[in-house]
Design a protein around this motif. Structure first.
Motif, short mmCIF file in Angstrom:
data_model
loop_
_atom_site.label_atom_id
_atom_site.label_comp_id
_atom_site.label_asym_id
_atom_site.label_seq_id
_atom_site.Cartn_x
_atom_site.Cartn_y
_atom_site.Cartn_z
N ILE A 148 2.18 -38.25 -5.03
CA ILE A 148 1.95 -38.21 -6.48
C ILE A 148 1.95 -39.61 -7.09
O ILE A 148 1.57 -39.78 -8.25
N LEU A 149 2.38 -40.62 -6.33
CA LEU A 149 2.39 -42.00 -6.81
C LEU A 149 1.07 -42.71 -6.53
O LEU A 149 0.89 -43.85 -6.98
N LEU A 150 0.16 -42.07 -5.83
CA LEU A 150 -1.11 -42.70 -5.50
C LEU A 150 -1.97 -42.87 -6.75
O LEU A 150 -1.99 -42.01 -7.63
N THR A 151 -2.68 -43.98 -6.82
CA THR A 151 -3.54 -44.26 -7.97
C THR A 151 -4.86 -43.51 -7.84
O THR A 151 -5.22 -43.04 -6.75
N ASN A 152 -5.61 -43.42 -8.93
CA ASN A 152 -6.93 -42.78 -8.89
C ASN A 152 -7.86 -43.50 -7.93
O ASN A 152 -8.68 -42.87 -7.25
N GLU A 153 -7.73 -44.82 -7.86
CA GLU A 153 -8.57 -45.59 -6.95
C GLU A 153 -8.29 -45.22 -5.49
O GLU A 153 -9.21 -45.06 -4.68
N GLN A 154 -7.00 -45.04 -5.16
CA GLN A 154 -6.64 -44.64 -3.80
C GLN A 154 -7.13 -43.23 -3.48
O GLN A 154 -7.58 -42.95 -2.37
N LEU A 155 -7.03 -42.34 -4.46
CA LEU A 155 -7.50 -40.97 -4.25
C LEU A 155 -9.02 -40.93 -4.05
O LEU A 155 -9.52 -40.22 -3.17
N ALA A 189 -4.75 -33.77 -3.36
CA ALA A 189 -5.14 -34.00 -4.76
C ALA A 189 -6.39 -33.24 -5.19
O ALA A 189 -6.61 -33.07 -6.39
N PHE A 190 -7.20 -32.77 -4.24
CA PHE A 190 -8.46 -32.12 -4.59
C PHE A 190 -8.48 -30.68 -4.11
O PHE A 190 -8.00 -30.37 -3.02
N GLU A 196 -12.54 -30.13 -7.13
CA GLU A 196 -12.06 -30.78 -8.36
C GLU A 196 -10.67 -31.38 -8.14
O GLU A 196 -9.88 -30.88 -7.35
N LYS A 197 -10.40 -32.48 -8.89
CA LYS A 197 -9.08 -33.07 -8.82
C LYS A 197 -8.09 -32.16 -9.53
O LYS A 197 -8.31 -31.74 -10.67
N VAL A 242 1.16 -24.02 -11.21
CA VAL A 242 0.96 -24.16 -9.76
C VAL A 242 0.03 -23.09 -9.23
O VAL A 242 -0.91 -23.37 -8.47
N ASN A 243 0.25 -21.84 -9.64
CA ASN A 243 -0.58 -20.74 -9.15
C ASN A 243 -2.03 -20.88 -9.62
O ASN A 243 -2.96 -20.58 -8.87
N TYR A 244 -2.21 -21.32 -10.85
CA TYR A 244 -3.58 -21.49 -11.35
C TYR A 244 -4.27 -22.67 -10.67
O TYR A 244 -5.44 -22.59 -10.29
N THR A 245 -3.53 -23.77 -10.49
CA THR A 245 -4.10 -24.96 -9.86
C THR A 245 -4.53 -24.68 -8.43
O THR A 245 -5.57 -25.17 -7.97
N ASN A 246 -3.76 -23.87 -7.71
CA ASN A 246 -4.04 -23.57 -6.31
C ASN A 246 -4.72 -22.22 -6.13
O ASN A 246 -4.64 -21.62 -5.05
N ARG A 247 -5.40 -21.77 -7.16
CA ARG A 247 -6.09 -20.47 -7.08
C ARG A 247 -7.19 -20.52 -6.03
O ARG A 247 -7.72 -21.59 -5.70
N SER A 248 -7.54 -19.36 -5.53
CA SER A 248 -8.58 -19.27 -4.51
C SER A 248 -9.95 -19.39 -5.16
O SER A 248 -10.19 -18.86 -6.25
N GLY A 249 -10.85 -20.06 -4.47
CA GLY A 249 -12.21 -20.17 -4.98
C GLY A 249 -12.98 -18.87 -4.82
O GLY A 249 -13.88 -18.57 -5.59
#
Length: 433
Positions: A148-155, A189-190, A196-197, A242-249
């Motif tokens: 969670i400490l990674l920057t957007n550039e690293q991601l 992260a994706f 999507e991020k 958490v549940n919404y973020t990790n929802r199934s496609g």
């Protein structure tokens, strides 16, 4: 680039980079040339033994051990990473290089570099998922809070490495360890289906820091009704994110389903906590400290089935061992959800069962009587320590790719499978998290 020719008995000086391949002085053999991404030898029928591949005059590539390969290929090993070549061409693997070459003493040698092979399956976890140790290693990496400490550039850089590799593009100098690190950063992260991020607090890497804070506060402020209402609401709000973020496609949650699960889980958790608080008013304070755990367990039993109610209605995809889709099964969904509920409850257990004993003892000491405000930070720290280990280990209790007997499926699906695959005995499905 030409290296200096070594004198008799002296060590050869190598030029350029981590992937050096040195010929054996004084030996006949093909002379390797530097080519982009591969090594080609002039003689496809040469063969060297391990001793012949090393320089007789003391010439040796520092940190590397070279062994000859059959059919004109060569195998090199450096730093625990190996690559092999064959048919006169040497192929690089996992950041190592390979090649063959030779000449008389004092003859200049060339260095070569190779590209990472394109047959590494980064669609699957790095470790064997049929064993508990392999699954634990996988989830320790997935839930690593440092992500969670990674920057957007690293991601974005990790995403580019993964996407390029899947398209057959390998950046110069990329090693296998770096590729796997990029894959796990990308996965952390994706979203696996949409790409999507994900929202920061909804990522798996945020589970430990977020849960340790919320759980620690739930266990510190549990005696009054307003505190119970507030922290159970915060906990279930976080679970909903958490549940919404990790929802199934394949089976996305609708707003109505998400809202129903959120309200139901929050109501169940609050009712359980308040009811148990009323029952434990006249018992030992130590027993009262376990009320939040009972509330969280009850909420998980409500929240997860409601969040996945569509799967219980229409089923989840089941496949054969090779991943071929055979149909959808609600029975498989029931087994998957039961495994997830058990994992979630056991995941919370160490952090909510061990600290109460420690805190009950500490509160009798002079230190916390003198500094009562330290109770919450100590509790949060104890919960965090437990969750660092409990989260990945409990996620690893059941294989992500679970299985069940064909005879346990619905009768209609059994008939379809027996007609198309009469010898099939087990089917597989993704249990979720």
């Amino acid at each position: 680039m030409e290296p200096r020719a070594p004198g008799p008995g002296a060590k050869s000086s190598t030029i350029a980079g981590p992937r050096d391949i040195l010929p054996g002085p004084g030996e006949a053999g093909p002379t390797a040339r530097r080519l982009p991404g591969r090594v080609r030898a002039s003689s496809p029928n040469s063969r060297f033994s391990g001793s012949e591949a090393r320089a007789r005059g003391g010439t040796r590539s520092e940190g590397a051990l070279q062994d000859g390969g059959g059919g004109g290929g060569a195998r090199g090993r450096r730093g625990g990473r190996s690559a092999s070549g064959g048919g006169g061409a040497a192929r690089s693997g996992a950041g190592a290089a390979s090649g063959a070459g030779g000449g008389p003493p004092g003859e200049a040698c060339e260095t070569m570099s190779g590209a990472l092979p394109l047959n590494i399956n980064i669609h699957e976890p790095r470790w064997d998922q049929s064993t508990f140790i392999g699954r634990a290693n996988h989830f320790f990496t997935v839930t690593d809070p440092r992500n969670i400490l990674l920057t957007n550039e690293q991601l974005e850089n990790a995403r580019k490495i993964v996407h390029d590799y899947r398209q057959g593009i390998v950046p110069p100098g990329l090693t296998e360890n770096e590729l796997w690190r990029a894959k796990y950063v990308y996965d952390s992260a994706f979203h696996p289906d949409t790409g999507e991020k994900m929202v920061l607090i909804g990522r798996m890497s945020a589970q430990v820091p977020m849960n340790m804070t919320i759980t620690g506060c739930m266990m510190t402020f549990y005696r009054t009704t307003p505190a119970v209402l507030f922290w159970q609401w915060i906990n279930q709000s976080f679970n909903a994110v958490v549940n919404y973020t990790n929802r199934s496609g394949d089976a996305p949650l609708t707003v109505n389903e998400l809202g129903t699960a959120y309200v139901s889980a929050t109501t169940g958790a609050v009712a359980t906590a308040l009811g148990l608080n009323a029952l434990t008013k006249h018992v030992s304070p130590l027993i009262g400290r376990f009320v939040p755990f009972a509330a969280v367990a009850a909420a998980n039993c409500i929240n997860i089935p409601l969040m996945r109610q569509r799967e219980l209605r229409v089923g989840i995809p089941v496949t054969d061992a090779n991943g071929k889709r055979l149909g959808e099964s609600a029975n498989a969904a029931q087994q998957a959800i039961a495994q997830v509920v058990i994992s979630r409850i056991l995941m919370a257990a160490p952090g909510m069962a061990i600290p109460p004993f420690i805190m009950n003892a500490l509160e009798k000491k002079a230190f916390l009587k003198r500094f009562p405000w330290m109770s919450a930070p100590i509790q949060v720290g104890l919960v965090g320590f437990c969750l660092v280990f409990a989260t990945p280990l409990c996620c690893a209790l059941f294989p992500q790719k679970s299985s069940m007997s064909v005879t346990s499926l619905e009768a209609e699906l059994q008939a379809q499978i027996r007609e198309a695959h009469p010898d099939l005995r087990r089917v597989y499905f993704n249990k979720g998290l």
